[in-house]
Design a protein around this motif. Structure first.
Motif, short mmCIF file in Angstrom:
data_model
loop_
_atom_site.label_atom_id
_atom_site.label_comp_id
_atom_site.label_asym_id
_atom_site.label_seq_id
_atom_site.Cartn_x
_atom_site.Cartn_y
_atom_site.Cartn_z
N LEU A 190 21.67 46.96 44.03
CA LEU A 190 23.04 47.33 43.97
C LEU A 190 24.07 46.31 44.42
N ASP A 191 23.87 45.35 45.49
CA ASP A 191 24.70 44.19 45.37
C ASP A 191 24.54 43.10 44.38
N SER A 192 23.28 42.87 43.84
CA SER A 192 23.22 42.18 42.65
C SER A 192 24.20 42.69 41.50
N VAL B 50 28.51 41.76 39.56
CA VAL B 50 28.93 41.20 38.04
C VAL B 50 29.94 42.10 37.34
N THR B 51 30.27 43.25 38.25
CA THR B 51 31.23 44.09 37.62
C THR B 51 32.72 43.79 38.28
N THR B 52 33.74 44.25 37.35
CA THR B 52 35.13 44.31 37.90
C THR B 52 35.26 45.10 39.08
N PRO C 98 29.79 43.92 49.89
CA PRO C 98 28.65 44.42 49.29
C PRO C 98 28.34 45.88 49.32
N PRO C 99 27.84 46.59 48.62
CA PRO C 99 27.50 48.14 48.65
C PRO C 99 26.50 48.15 49.85
#
Length: 321
Positions: A228-230, A234-236, A244-245
């Motif tokens: 989820l973090d990774s 890389v998304t807007t 981080p989530p």
């Protein structure tokens, strides 16, 4: 005899008169299995207490079984039924006050009424939180009009148990495969998505004191924290998050073992979420209460972890004396 005699179980279901699950809502159950579940759901006396005694469960936190009031279209009826459920549970809790606690049932079809009912349940009836069975008529809790409900949760300082409910829409992945419906898989997908909507909508940043509980060992989310973090990074949308989530999940969520009696996911949940964030549950009467109790007694975890999971974490989360 169990070694830990004071277990607390947080996802233990009942059905109040007028809200019994219908055959259409639970059609994925084998009829023979369903008969036993239907007989056990309304019983909040001798048989349930006997099963708890044998399993070493001191306290069961009771909640109206799915779908509850979340799928009722008539707003006024949903509000009325939620009040009936809570009154019914309150009278049954009074029969064994040392053994039973309650999660409130609220009709989020009317947010103001839900807030008022939650206040009544906590402040007058002595309940310890609220359980919501999935989306309310397909509407998830990240929608802006639910903000007063989140404010009320923070004000009362009680947890929201986010439980699966009826899934209103299915994509092509489930078409032609009814065996994947319900507890087999679709409920897990829907409930995990519900929680992630709260994270990515940054709702929990706007309500920093909100506390949530996820059953079924966290609906697979503890296993997915790194990814989820990774991928969010890389998304807007993910780049716009305050943290981080995984950090948001660990700040706001505790999980229970309901419906999962296996060492590997238990150890994963403990490592991913922390020893303080996992609590015992049996998912009675949908799962075998004795099997769940025997399993947690023998699970390959430390004795300190076992005590935390079985009782001390729940006492802290639910503010139990």
């Amino acid at each position: 005899m169990p070694r830990i005699l004071n277990k607390i179980a947080l996802e233990e279901h009942f059905s109040a008169p007028g809200l019994e699950p219908t055959i259409n809502e639970v059609a994925f159950f084998d009829p023979g299995v369903l008969a036993g579940i239907e007989a056990a759901l309304p019983e909040l006396a001798e048989q349930r207490l006997l099963a708890m005694d044998r399993a070493g469960i001191a306290i069961a936190v009771l909640s109206q079984t799915a779908p509850g009031v979340q799928s009722i279209r008539d707003k006024a009826l949903a509000v009325e039924l939620a009040q009936r459920v809570n009154d019914f549970l309150h009278t049954r809790m009074a029969l064994a006050p040392a053994r039973f606690r309650g999660f409130a049932c609220v009709a989020l079809q009317d947010v103001d009424a839900a807030c008022n009912e939650l206040k009544r349940c906590i402040q007058e009836l002595g309940f310890v939180g609220v359980l919501v069975n999935g989306a309310t008529n397909g509407v998830y809790l990240d929608e802006p009009h639910f903000a007063p409900f989140w404010h009320t949760l923070e004000q009362l300082d009680v947890p929201l148990y986010l439980h699966p409910g009826l899934v209103s829409e299915h994509d092509a992945a489930f078409r032609g495969h009814p065996e994947l419906e319900g507890a087999v898989w679709s409920w897990t997908c829907d409930t995990a998505t519900h929680l992630l909507r709260l994270v990515f909508a940054q709702l929990l940043d706007r309500h920093p004191r909100a506390r949530l509980i996820l059953g079924h060992m966290g609906e697979t989310l503890p296993y997915m924290l790194w990814r989820l973090d990774s991928r969010a990074a890389v998304t807007t949308v993910g780049r716009a998050l305050i943290r981080p989530p995984s950090e948001t999940l660990k700040r706001h969520v505790t999980v229970t073992t309901s419906g999962v009696c296996a060492d590997v996911p238990l150890r994963c949940a403990l490592e991913a979420m922390g020893d303080h964030a996992v609590m015992f549950s049996t998912d009675y009467p949908y799962e075998d209460i004795q099997l769940a109790a025997d399993w947690i007694e023998q699970a390959a975890i430390t004795e300190d972890q076992r005590i935390r999971v079985c009782c001390t974490n729940a006492r802290r989360v639910l503010r139990l004396a």
